[in-house]
Design a protein around this motif. Structure first.
Motif, PDB file in Angstrom:
ATOM      1  N   LEU A 147       0.856  -1.194   0.000  1.00  0.00           N
ATOM      2  CA  LEU A 147       0.000   0.000   0.000  1.00  0.00           C
ATOM      3  C   LEU A 147       0.888   1.239   0.000  1.00  0.00           C
ATOM      4  O   LEU A 147       2.098   1.160   0.188  1.00  0.00           O
ATOM      5  CB  LEU A 147      -0.882   0.012   1.245  1.00  0.00           C
ATOM      6  CG  LEU A 147      -1.733  -1.227   1.531  1.00  0.00           C
ATOM      7  CD1 LEU A 147      -2.370  -1.113   2.918  1.00  0.00           C
ATOM      8  CD2 LEU A 147      -2.796  -1.406   0.464  1.00  0.00           C
ATOM      9  N   ASN A 148       0.262   2.392  -0.204  1.00  0.00           N
ATOM     10  CA  ASN A 148       0.963   3.664  -0.029  1.00  0.00           C
ATOM     11  C   ASN A 148      -0.026   4.672   0.542  1.00  0.00           C
ATOM     12  O   ASN A 148      -0.770   5.324  -0.199  1.00  0.00           O
ATOM     13  CB  ASN A 148       1.535   4.181  -1.349  1.00  0.00           C
ATOM     14  CG  ASN A 148       2.431   5.399  -1.149  1.00  0.00           C
ATOM     15  OD1 ASN A 148       2.151   6.265  -0.329  1.00  0.00           O
ATOM     16  ND2 ASN A 148       3.522   5.466  -1.895  1.00  0.00           N
ATOM     17  N   ALA A 153      -5.238   6.954   1.649  1.00  0.00           N
ATOM     18  CA  ALA A 153      -5.486   6.025   2.754  1.00  0.00           C
ATOM     19  C   ALA A 153      -6.859   5.382   2.598  1.00  0.00           C
ATOM     20  O   ALA A 153      -7.864   6.071   2.478  1.00  0.00           O
ATOM     21  CB  ALA A 153      -5.405   6.756   4.089  1.00  0.00           C
ATOM     22  N   TRP A 154      -6.871   4.065   2.575  1.00  0.00           N
ATOM     23  CA  TRP A 154      -8.118   3.303   2.528  1.00  0.00           C
ATOM     24  C   TRP A 154      -8.470   2.923   3.961  1.00  0.00           C
ATOM     25  O   TRP A 154      -7.747   2.158   4.603  1.00  0.00           O
ATOM     26  CB  TRP A 154      -7.949   2.072   1.642  1.00  0.00           C
ATOM     27  CG  TRP A 154      -7.812   2.438   0.194  1.00  0.00           C
ATOM     28  CD1 TRP A 154      -6.756   3.075  -0.406  1.00  0.00           C
ATOM     29  CD2 TRP A 154      -8.781   2.243  -0.828  1.00  0.00           C
ATOM     30  NE1 TRP A 154      -7.008   3.280  -1.736  1.00  0.00           N
ATOM     31  CE2 TRP A 154      -8.236   2.775  -2.036  1.00  0.00           C
ATOM     32  CE3 TRP A 154     -10.045   1.657  -0.868  1.00  0.00           C
ATOM     33  CZ2 TRP A 154      -8.924   2.746  -3.250  1.00  0.00           C
ATOM     34  CZ3 TRP A 154     -10.731   1.623  -2.073  1.00  0.00           C
ATOM     35  CH2 TRP A 154     -10.179   2.163  -3.242  1.00  0.00           C
ATOM     36  N   GLY A 159      -3.130   0.828   8.330  1.00  0.00           N
ATOM     37  CA  GLY A 159      -2.319   0.193   9.354  1.00  0.00           C
ATOM     38  C   GLY A 159      -2.165  -1.317   9.221  1.00  0.00           C
ATOM     39  O   GLY A 159      -1.732  -1.975  10.167  1.00  0.00           O
ATOM     40  N   LYS A 160      -2.500  -1.856   8.050  1.00  0.00           N
ATOM     41  CA  LYS A 160      -2.457  -3.313   7.891  1.00  0.00           C
ATOM     42  C   LYS A 160      -1.278  -3.784   7.041  1.00  0.00           C
ATOM     43  O   LYS A 160      -1.285  -4.906   6.530  1.00  0.00           O
ATOM     44  CB  LYS A 160      -3.778  -3.807   7.309  1.00  0.00           C
ATOM     45  CG  LYS A 160      -4.953  -3.563   8.253  1.00  0.00           C
ATOM     46  CD  LYS A 160      -6.219  -4.227   7.812  1.00  0.00           C
ATOM     47  CE  LYS A 160      -7.319  -4.019   8.867  1.00  0.00           C
ATOM     48  NZ  LYS A 160      -8.586  -4.662   8.488  1.00  0.00           N
ATOM     49  N   ASP A 204      -3.707   5.491  -6.098  1.00  0.00           N
ATOM     50  CA  ASP A 204      -4.690   5.918  -5.102  1.00  0.00           C
ATOM     51  C   ASP A 204      -4.420   5.342  -3.715  1.00  0.00           C
ATOM     52  O   ASP A 204      -5.313   5.309  -2.877  1.00  0.00           O
ATOM     53  CB  ASP A 204      -6.113   5.538  -5.557  1.00  0.00           C
ATOM     54  CG  ASP A 204      -6.275   4.036  -5.775  1.00  0.00           C
ATOM     55  OD1 ASP A 204      -5.311   3.288  -5.483  1.00  0.00           O
ATOM     56  OD2 ASP A 204      -7.344   3.608  -6.229  1.00  0.00           O
ATOM     57  N   GLY A 205      -3.218   4.876  -3.489  1.00  0.00           N
ATOM     58  CA  GLY A 205      -2.885   4.272  -2.211  1.00  0.00           C
ATOM     59  C   GLY A 205      -2.986   2.763  -2.216  1.00  0.00           C
ATOM     60  O   GLY A 205      -2.429   2.092  -1.348  1.00  0.00           O
ATOM     61  N   LEU A 206      -3.688   2.216  -3.220  1.00  0.00           N
ATOM     62  CA  LEU A 206      -3.926   0.780  -3.281  1.00  0.00           C
ATOM     63  C   LEU A 206      -3.698   0.212  -4.680  1.00  0.00           C
ATOM     64  O   LEU A 206      -3.008  -0.802  -4.845  1.00  0.00           O
ATOM     65  CB  LEU A 206      -5.364   0.481  -2.832  1.00  0.00           C
ATOM     66  CG  LEU A 206      -5.879  -0.947  -3.009  1.00  0.00           C
ATOM     67  CD1 LEU A 206      -5.049  -1.922  -2.174  1.00  0.00           C
ATOM     68  CD2 LEU A 206      -7.361  -1.030  -2.630  1.00  0.00           C
ATOM     69  N   HIS A 207      -4.273   0.855  -5.672  1.00  0.00           N
ATOM     70  CA  HIS A 207      -4.255   0.316  -7.028  1.00  0.00           C
ATOM     71  C   HIS A 207      -3.081   0.846  -7.853  1.00  0.00           C
ATOM     72  O   HIS A 207      -2.519   1.896  -7.551  1.00  0.00           O
ATOM     73  CB  HIS A 207      -5.579   0.626  -7.733  1.00  0.00           C
ATOM     74  CG  HIS A 207      -6.760   0.040  -7.034  1.00  0.00           C
ATOM     75  ND1 HIS A 207      -7.633   0.807  -6.292  1.00  0.00           N
ATOM     76  CD2 HIS A 207      -7.185  -1.244  -6.929  1.00  0.00           C
ATOM     77  CE1 HIS A 207      -8.568   0.027  -5.777  1.00  0.00           C
ATOM     78  NE2 HIS A 207      -8.317  -1.227  -6.147  1.00  0.00           N
TER      79      HIS A 207
END
Length: 226
Positions: A147-148, A153-154, A159-160, A204-207
């Motif tokens: 993640l980033n 932040a999702w 925090g995972k 986007d923090g995830l993708h």
């Protein structure tokens, strides 16, 4: 009167039983749209290569663009999917005995608040089902991605990062113990921070960005072509 009451009691029980037997997995609206789309597309051709997973796979769109000599790659990723949803739709893939399956799963399971152990068992259940149903299919188990949170932040994944690392380690060890190919997507996508996706690869923090997918494609290129 007693016979009438008995009749209605039996009828009620029978009706409940029929409804219970008809209960199936209910995914999101997008999940159901994609499952219906895959049904309409019908059977997979001989020697098909399948990208199986969640949004990471689906957002790859036409994976054939990365591998011009393959031309037989079918995207079976669904945004928001988890180990339950993927397991329920294996019947759209396994009967056709694809030549290769590139499988990734676990990020959405994490967002449900599940433990590492529960997620690991759900992923292994899919792996074992594929192996038993399609012993000739080459199965490639791909790691979870980093993640980033600086980019986005999702909330349900915040925090995972350590859980992602733990899951990847569990999956790697499992694959090593069961003569399976484990593909590490995690480390090649990292930036300078050991737990953070490189900013150029993350939108986007995830993708992934297009550059991120190019990294992924290069990692699996030899497996696609072998």
């Amino acid at each position: 009167m007693k016979n009438k009451l008995l009749f209605y009691l039996i009828l009620s029980i029978t009706t409940l039983s029929i409804h219970a037997q008809g209960i199936t997995y209910h995914g999101s609206k997008h999940y159901n749209i994609k499952v219906n789309q895959f049904n309409k597309e019908g059977s997979l051709p001989d020697n098909a290569i399948v990208m199986l997973g969640d949004s990471h796979s689906e957002y790859g769109n036409d994976w054939n663009r990365f591998f011009p000599n393959a031309r037989m790659i079918f995207n079976r990723g669904i945004i928001g999917d988890d180990s339950r949803g993927i397991f329920k739709r294996l019947n759209q893939i396994l009967p056709y005995k694809p030549s290769k399956i590139f499988f990734e799963c676990g990020t959405n399971d994490l967002s449900h608040g599940w433990t590492v152990e529960r997620i690991f068992q759900g992923v292994v259940n899919i792996i074992e089902t594929i192996r038993k149903s399609c012993p000739q299919t080459k199965l490639y188990v791909q790691s979870l991605l980093p993640l980033n949170e600086k980019i986005g932040a999702w909330k349900l994944l915040k925090g995972k990062e350590d859980m992602i690392i733990q899951l990847n380690e569990r999956l790697k060890n499992y694959c090593n113990s069961n003569n399976l190919v484990f593909i590490d997507l995690y480390h090649p996508l990292l930036g300078t921070n050991t737990k953070e996706m490189h900013h150029e690869y993350c939108r986007d923090g995830l993708h992934l960005t297009n550059k991120g997918y190019e990294v992924w494609a290069n990692i699996i290129r030899n497996y696609i072509n072998e």
